[in-house]
Enzyme design. Structure first.
Site, mmCIF file in Angstrom:
data_model
loop_
_atom_site.group_PDB
_atom_site.id
_atom_site.type_symbol
_atom_site.label_atom_id
_atom_site.label_comp_id
_atom_site.label_asym_id
_atom_site.label_seq_id
_atom_site.Cartn_x
_atom_site.Cartn_y
_atom_site.Cartn_z
ATOM 1 N N LYS A 1 41.219 48.793 40.205
ATOM 2 C CA LYS A 1 40.693 47.438 40.170
ATOM 3 C C LYS A 1 39.185 47.478 40.419
ATOM 4 O O LYS A 1 38.653 48.488 40.848
ATOM 5 C CB LYS A 1 41.355 46.573 41.253
ATOM 6 C CG LYS A 1 42.771 46.162 40.869
ATOM 7 C CD LYS A 1 43.390 45.181 41.859
ATOM 8 C CE LYS A 1 42.561 43.992 42.212
ATOM 9 N NZ LYS A 1 42.079 43.177 41.080
ATOM 10 N N GLY B 1 36.840 46.042 38.077
ATOM 11 C CA GLY B 1 36.036 45.843 36.863
ATOM 12 C C GLY B 1 35.134 44.621 36.999
ATOM 13 O O GLY B 1 34.020 44.595 36.479
ATOM 14 N N GLU C 1 39.306 41.662 47.283
ATOM 15 C CA GLU C 1 40.649 41.710 46.672
ATOM 16 C C GLU C 1 41.580 42.620 47.479
ATOM 17 O O GLU C 1 42.744 42.300 47.677
ATOM 18 C CB GLU C 1 40.547 42.211 45.224
ATOM 19 C CG GLU C 1 39.895 41.202 44.305
ATOM 20 C CD GLU C 1 39.608 41.732 42.909
ATOM 21 O OE1 GLU C 1 39.408 40.908 42.020
ATOM 22 O OE2 GLU C 1 39.567 42.957 42.711
ATOM 23 N N THR D 1 40.390 37.719 40.953
ATOM 24 C CA THR D 1 39.161 37.509 40.185
ATOM 25 C C THR D 1 39.330 38.133 38.802
ATOM 26 O O THR D 1 39.958 39.182 38.675
ATOM 27 C CB THR D 1 37.983 38.191 40.921
ATOM 28 O OG1 THR D 1 37.841 37.579 42.194
ATOM 29 C CG2 THR D 1 36.669 38.058 40.154
ATOM 30 N N GLY D 2 38.748 37.476 37.787
ATOM 31 C CA GLY D 2 38.776 38.065 36.448
ATOM 32 C C GLY D 2 39.421 37.131 35.437
ATOM 33 O O GLY D 2 39.870 36.033 35.765
HETATM 34 C C1 5RP Z 1 37.975 42.220 39.523
HETATM 35 C C2 5RP Z 1 39.224 42.906 39.168
HETATM 36 C C3 5RP Z 1 40.002 42.361 38.008
HETATM 37 O O1 5RP Z 1 41.259 41.997 38.458
HETATM 38 C C4 5RP Z 1 40.115 43.405 36.951
HETATM 39 O O2 5RP Z 1 38.809 43.824 36.602
HETATM 40 C C5 5RP Z 1 40.843 42.880 35.713
HETATM 41 O O3 5RP Z 1 40.060 41.920 35.088
HETATM 42 P P1 5RP Z 1 40.561 41.101 33.823
HETATM 43 O O4 5RP Z 1 41.736 40.308 34.267
HETATM 44 O O5 5RP Z 1 39.358 40.266 33.463
HETATM 45 O O6 5RP Z 1 40.903 42.088 32.739
HETATM 46 O O7 5RP Z 1 39.646 43.864 39.752
HETATM 47 O O8 5RP Z 1 37.310 42.902 40.557
#
Ligand code: 5RP
Length: 223
Positions: free
Chosen positions: A93, A95, A102, A25-26
């Site tokens: 992780k 964010g 995950e 995700t992200g």
């Molecule tokens: C989501 C996550 C994402 O992998 C992490 O926040 C990185 O996000 P991005 O690729 O948008 O920088 O752990 O829960």
């Protein structure tokens, strides 16, 4: 060249026909899902398990065949982003708030590929506040216990309300400033009733780290 896109596309090169793939995700995982969608159009035959409602919606848009998590003993490869990575390839992780699914996916995959741009590589973890998923019941009490571990926890808010995960839980973002022992901290957090999961991915979970640079090159690291 977008560094996140470069890292994601390099990781996708390892996917072969017949594999079961975990989709993260992200904004970095986005590029992996898009690339897998293109390869499927060209005849790649895989099935995928998604780590969030957002990834599921994107995978459906890309015509990626989806399977339920219980339908395989092991996934072949999970591909996901991270918020911070230290020199031992420990991760923060969550964010995007999808850390629980995950972690279930990564822990049940033969290989866990992490895709980042180089700004996420750090000497040690902790600058990025550690996301911890907690039960809504008694959440303030849970937060008080987390605070006793020496951090400043803040319950995550979105659009003026508490952020709700895909599992109907809450996230508390915990500023520790520096995390010297990710394995020990993960265990301490798990001892607190109400903590569902932490965003610490330690114990050498990562099989390969793909670090994208602004010039489009990718450094591949292994533990
Ligand atoms: C989501 C996550 C994402 O992998 C992490 O926040 C990185 O996000 P991005 O690729 O948008 O920088 O752990 O829960």
């Amino acid at each position: 060249m977008n560094a996140k896109k470069a890292a994601a596309e390099k990781a996708v090169e390892y996917i072969k026909d017949g594999m079961v793939i975990g989709l993260g995700t992200g904004s970095t995982a986005y590029w992996a899902i898009m690339r897998i969608g293109e390869l499927i159009k060209d005849g790649l035959k895989i099935s995928a398990i998604t780590s969030s409602a957002a990834s599921e919606a994107l995978a459906i848009e890309c015509n990626i065949p989806l399977a339920p998590i219980g339908s395989f003993d092991k996934l072949d490869i999970a591909i996901d982003g991270a918020d911070e990575v230290d020199e031992q390839l420990n991760l923060i992780k969550g964010g995007g708030g999808a850390l629980l699914r995950e972690k279930i996916i990564a822990s049940n995959s033969r290989q866990f590929f992490v895709i980042i741009d180089e700004s996420k590589l750090k000497t040690r973890l902790g600058e990025f506040p550690l996301p911890v998923e907690i039960m809504p019941f008694g959440s303030w009490l849970t937060v008080k216990h987390i605070q006793d571990l020496g951090c400043k926890p803040v319950i995550r808010r979105k659009d003026g309300k508490d952020f709700i995960t895909d599992n109907n839980n809450r996230i508390t973002d915990c500023s520790f400033s520096r995390i010297d022992d990710a394995v020990a901290l993960n265990m301490q957090l798990h001892e607190i009733p109400g903590v569902v999961e932490t965003g610490l991915f330690a114990k050498q979970m990562v099989s390969r780290l793909f670090v994208g640079r602004g010039d489009g090159t990718v450094r591949v690291m292994q533990p």
